[in-house]
Design a protein around this motif. Structure first.
Motif, PDB file in Angstrom:
ATOM      1  N   GLU A 156       0.835  -1.192   0.000  1.00  0.00           N
ATOM      2  CA  GLU A 156       0.000   0.000   0.000  1.00  0.00           C
ATOM      3  C   GLU A 156       0.872   1.243   0.000  1.00  0.00           C
ATOM      4  O   GLU A 156       1.899   1.310   0.682  1.00  0.00           O
ATOM      5  CB  GLU A 156      -0.907   0.008   1.237  1.00  0.00           C
ATOM      6  CG  GLU A 156      -1.904   1.146   1.243  1.00  0.00           C
ATOM      7  CD  GLU A 156      -2.880   1.045   2.391  1.00  0.00           C
ATOM      8  OE1 GLU A 156      -3.072   2.059   3.095  1.00  0.00           O
ATOM      9  OE2 GLU A 156      -3.449  -0.050   2.589  1.00  0.00           O
ATOM     10  N   THR A 157       0.464   2.246  -0.795  1.00  0.00           N
ATOM     11  CA  THR A 157       1.277   3.451  -0.943  1.00  0.00           C
ATOM     12  C   THR A 157       0.537   4.705  -0.485  1.00  0.00           C
ATOM     13  O   THR A 157       0.925   5.822  -0.839  1.00  0.00           O
ATOM     14  CB  THR A 157       1.714   3.622  -2.410  1.00  0.00           C
ATOM     15  OG1 THR A 157       0.553   3.560  -3.256  1.00  0.00           O
ATOM     16  CG2 THR A 157       2.687   2.539  -2.818  1.00  0.00           C
ATOM     17  N   THR A 158      -0.507   4.528   0.307  1.00  0.00           N
ATOM     18  CA  THR A 158      -1.310   5.683   0.743  1.00  0.00           C
ATOM     19  C   THR A 158      -0.474   6.723   1.480  1.00  0.00           C
ATOM     20  O   THR A 158      -0.650   7.932   1.289  1.00  0.00           O
ATOM     21  CB  THR A 158      -2.446   5.202   1.670  1.00  0.00           C
ATOM     22  OG1 THR A 158      -3.212   4.210   0.973  1.00  0.00           O
ATOM     23  CG2 THR A 158      -3.342   6.358   2.055  1.00  0.00           C
ATOM     24  N   ALA A 159       0.467   6.267   2.303  1.00  0.00           N
ATOM     25  CA  ALA A 159       1.213   7.191   3.164  1.00  0.00           C
ATOM     26  C   ALA A 159       2.175   8.088   2.394  1.00  0.00           C
ATOM     27  O   ALA A 159       2.599   9.115   2.919  1.00  0.00           O
ATOM     28  CB  ALA A 159       1.983   6.393   4.218  1.00  0.00           C
ATOM     29  N   VAL A 160       2.537   7.726   1.171  1.00  0.00           N
ATOM     30  CA  VAL A 160       3.547   8.498   0.446  1.00  0.00           C
ATOM     31  C   VAL A 160       2.982   9.209  -0.779  1.00  0.00           C
ATOM     32  O   VAL A 160       3.731   9.694  -1.619  1.00  0.00           O
ATOM     33  CB  VAL A 160       4.724   7.583   0.018  1.00  0.00           C
ATOM     34  CG1 VAL A 160       5.516   7.134   1.225  1.00  0.00           C
ATOM     35  CG2 VAL A 160       4.237   6.384  -0.789  1.00  0.00           C
ATOM     36  N   THR A 161       1.665   9.289  -0.898  1.00  0.00           N
ATOM     37  CA  THR A 161       1.086   9.915  -2.074  1.00  0.00           C
ATOM     38  C   THR A 161       0.290  11.166  -1.711  1.00  0.00           C
ATOM     39  O   THR A 161      -0.164  11.327  -0.583  1.00  0.00           O
ATOM     40  CB  THR A 161       0.133   8.944  -2.811  1.00  0.00           C
ATOM     41  OG1 THR A 161      -0.962   8.635  -1.945  1.00  0.00           O
ATOM     42  CG2 THR A 161       0.846   7.682  -3.208  1.00  0.00           C
ATOM     43  N   HIS A 228     -11.909   4.909  -7.512  1.00  0.00           N
ATOM     44  CA  HIS A 228     -11.117   3.701  -7.273  1.00  0.00           C
ATOM     45  C   HIS A 228      -9.736   4.000  -6.689  1.00  0.00           C
ATOM     46  O   HIS A 228      -8.889   3.113  -6.636  1.00  0.00           O
ATOM     47  CB  HIS A 228     -10.939   2.922  -8.582  1.00  0.00           C
ATOM     48  CG  HIS A 228     -12.216   2.350  -9.129  1.00  0.00           C
ATOM     49  ND1 HIS A 228     -12.759   1.174  -8.667  1.00  0.00           N
ATOM     50  CD2 HIS A 228     -13.056   2.805 -10.087  1.00  0.00           C
ATOM     51  CE1 HIS A 228     -13.876   0.917  -9.323  1.00  0.00           C
ATOM     52  NE2 HIS A 228     -14.085   1.894 -10.188  1.00  0.00           N
ATOM     53  N   LEU A 229      -9.510   5.234  -6.224  1.00  0.00           N
ATOM     54  CA  LEU A 229      -8.157   5.613  -5.818  1.00  0.00           C
ATOM     55  C   LEU A 229      -7.633   4.760  -4.669  1.00  0.00           C
ATOM     56  O   LEU A 229      -6.459   4.363  -4.665  1.00  0.00           O
ATOM     57  CB  LEU A 229      -8.114   7.096  -5.444  1.00  0.00           C
ATOM     58  CG  LEU A 229      -6.720   7.649  -5.135  1.00  0.00           C
ATOM     59  CD1 LEU A 229      -5.781   7.448  -6.324  1.00  0.00           C
ATOM     60  CD2 LEU A 229      -6.793   9.127  -4.770  1.00  0.00           C
ATOM     61  N   ASN A 230      -8.469   4.459  -3.693  1.00  0.00           N
ATOM     62  CA  ASN A 230      -8.003   3.647  -2.568  1.00  0.00           C
ATOM     63  C   ASN A 230      -7.545   2.264  -3.034  1.00  0.00           C
ATOM     64  O   ASN A 230      -6.565   1.720  -2.512  1.00  0.00           O
ATOM     65  CB  ASN A 230      -9.101   3.519  -1.513  1.00  0.00           C
ATOM     66  CG  ASN A 230      -9.326   4.821  -0.763  1.00  0.00           C
ATOM     67  OD1 ASN A 230      -8.428   5.650  -0.662  1.00  0.00           O
ATOM     68  ND2 ASN A 230     -10.530   5.008  -0.251  1.00  0.00           N
ATOM     69  N   GLU A 231      -8.245   1.694  -4.029  1.00  0.00           N
ATOM     70  CA  GLU A 231      -7.819   0.413  -4.586  1.00  0.00           C
ATOM     71  C   GLU A 231      -6.488   0.556  -5.323  1.00  0.00           C
ATOM     72  O   GLU A 231      -5.626  -0.330  -5.258  1.00  0.00           O
ATOM     73  CB  GLU A 231      -8.883  -0.128  -5.537  1.00  0.00           C
ATOM     74  CG  GLU A 231     -10.189  -0.504  -4.885  1.00  0.00           C
ATOM     75  CD  GLU A 231     -11.247  -0.867  -5.911  1.00  0.00           C
ATOM     76  OE1 GLU A 231     -11.220  -2.008  -6.406  1.00  0.00           O
ATOM     77  OE2 GLU A 231     -12.097   0.001  -6.223  1.00  0.00           O
ATOM     78  N   LEU A 232      -6.328   1.669  -6.030  1.00  0.00           N
ATOM     79  CA  LEU A 232      -5.097   1.882  -6.787  1.00  0.00           C
ATOM     80  C   LEU A 232      -3.899   2.076  -5.859  1.00  0.00           C
ATOM     81  O   LEU A 232      -2.770   1.753  -6.225  1.00  0.00           O
ATOM     82  CB  LEU A 232      -5.243   3.102  -7.708  1.00  0.00           C
ATOM     83  CG  LEU A 232      -6.297   2.989  -8.807  1.00  0.00           C
ATOM     84  CD1 LEU A 232      -6.414   4.297  -9.569  1.00  0.00           C
ATOM     85  CD2 LEU A 232      -5.962   1.843  -9.767  1.00  0.00           C
ATOM     86  N   LEU A 233      -4.145   2.594  -4.674  1.00  0.00           N
ATOM     87  CA  LEU A 233      -3.053   2.775  -3.720  1.00  0.00           C
ATOM     88  C   LEU A 233      -2.724   1.488  -2.976  1.00  0.00           C
ATOM     89  O   LEU A 233      -1.688   1.399  -2.322  1.00  0.00           O
ATOM     90  CB  LEU A 233      -3.398   3.880  -2.726  1.00  0.00           C
ATOM     91  CG  LEU A 233      -3.608   5.274  -3.325  1.00  0.00           C
ATOM     92  CD1 LEU A 233      -3.964   6.274  -2.236  1.00  0.00           C
ATOM     93  CD2 LEU A 233      -2.376   5.740  -4.096  1.00  0.00           C
ATOM     94  N   GLY A 234      -3.591   0.499  -3.084  1.00  0.00           N
ATOM     95  CA  GLY A 234      -3.339  -0.813  -2.483  1.00  0.00           C
ATOM     96  C   GLY A 234      -2.783  -1.780  -3.514  1.00  0.00           C
ATOM     97  O   GLY A 234      -2.257  -1.383  -4.547  1.00  0.00           O
TER      98      GLY A 234
END
Length: 305
Positions: A156-161, A228-234
């Motif tokens: 998951e890349t949520t924290a760095v985007t 769908h952004l949350n899915e794309l960040l996972g």
């Protein structure tokens, strides 16, 4: 004129509300099935004389196939291989679709490879394109000679985007009709500046500003991306690893590939190498193009494990 609806005399199976819900469910299922169908992607071919598997570039979020045009030409000269650059769905010249998942996008690329009759290729994906390449590789490993993931991992890349902020800023940009392109770009940049301070990121996003139907619009499908952004960040769940050669090429100034990601990389890609390009951020190929192409060429020359 209003007309009466004659209801059947026989007793229906279940209430009208339940029948309506069932019909709506069937309709939603049909729409979902249609949305899952792969879309035909736009691509550019840079021809090379080598019979070896071609290099296929997949761009990141808000990018397009043009991001890799100069690198593709250089890699044709350096390797002799054919190079393809591809627009993902909802990006560039590819069709828009309400569905924006890695399963769907990997299916699009799989369809393209079959249409071009490519039995093997080298997948090179940056960011979102890297995750798409990973999913395709894990689902259809027989198609992938080697895999290169540029500044991204199967984590998951949520924290760095900051993509949520980018989308919000782009959605409120308002460009009046009847103005020249240069003025439209300046106005759009002025409206993005309060949220997006980095000039290079603003210029990158502005590559998506196009003239269509007598006005300037964003060519990326912001609604589908935001939905769908949350899915794309996972990243989807996979168990079986890819046993072929893989390179995870990060930027030394970026946080997208950290030591916390190493265990998952090693689990899914046990033959992977992890390298960092000095003085490069998230857009490794743009920050250090010479070091980027050198790393790709070196990886291609190594014998398989």
């Amino acid at each position: 004129m209003l007309c009466a609806l004659r209801l059947p005399r026989s007793k229906p199976r279940g209430s009208w509300a339940s029948l309506l819900r069932a019909g709506q469910a069937r309709e939603r299922k049909g729409l979902a099935s249609h949305a899952m169908m792969p879309v035909p992607l736009s691509y550019t071919v840079y021809d090379g004389p080598s019979p070896q598997p071609p290099l296929v570039f997949l761009h990141g979020l808000f990018g397009s196939k043009s991001n890799f045009a100069s690198l593709a030409k250089k890699l044709v000269l350096l390797t002799g291989r054919k190079v393809l650059t591809v627009d993902a769905r909802n990006h560039g010249d590819s069709p828009h679709s309400p569905l924006m998942t890695y399963e769907a996008m990997s299916g699009d690329v799989h369809l393209l490879l079959r249409q071009l009759r490519l039995s093997r290729c080298v997948l090179i994906g940056h960011s979102m394109g890297g995750k798409t390449a990973m999913v395709l590789t894990l689902k259809w490993p027989e198609l992938v000679e080697r895999l290169v993931c540029v500044d991204i991992s199967p984590s998951e890349t949520t924290a760095v985007t900051s993509f949520h902020n980018f989308i919000a800023a782009m959605k409120v940009v308002d460009i009046p009709r009847g103005i020249p392109r240069s003025t439209a770009r300046r106005l759009a940049e002025d409206q993005l500046r309060p949220t997006i301070q980095e000039p290079t990121i603003r210029q990158f996003l502005l590559t998506n500003l196009v003239y269509a139907e007598d006005r300037f619009v964003w060519r990326v499908n912001l609604d589908a991306i935001s939905q769908h952004l949350n899915e794309l960040l996972g990243f989807p769940d996979f168990q079986a690893p890819y046993l072929g050669p893989a390179l995870f090429l990060g930027g030394s100034k970026s946080g997208y590939i950290s030591s916390d990601d190493y265990p998952e990389i090693e689990r899914l890609f046990p033959e992977a190498e992890i390298q960092y390009v000095p003085d490069a951020g998230h857009w490794v190929h743009a920050d250090q193009p010479h070091q980027f192409t050198a790393a790709i060429c070196s990886f291609l020359e190594r014998p398989p494990p």
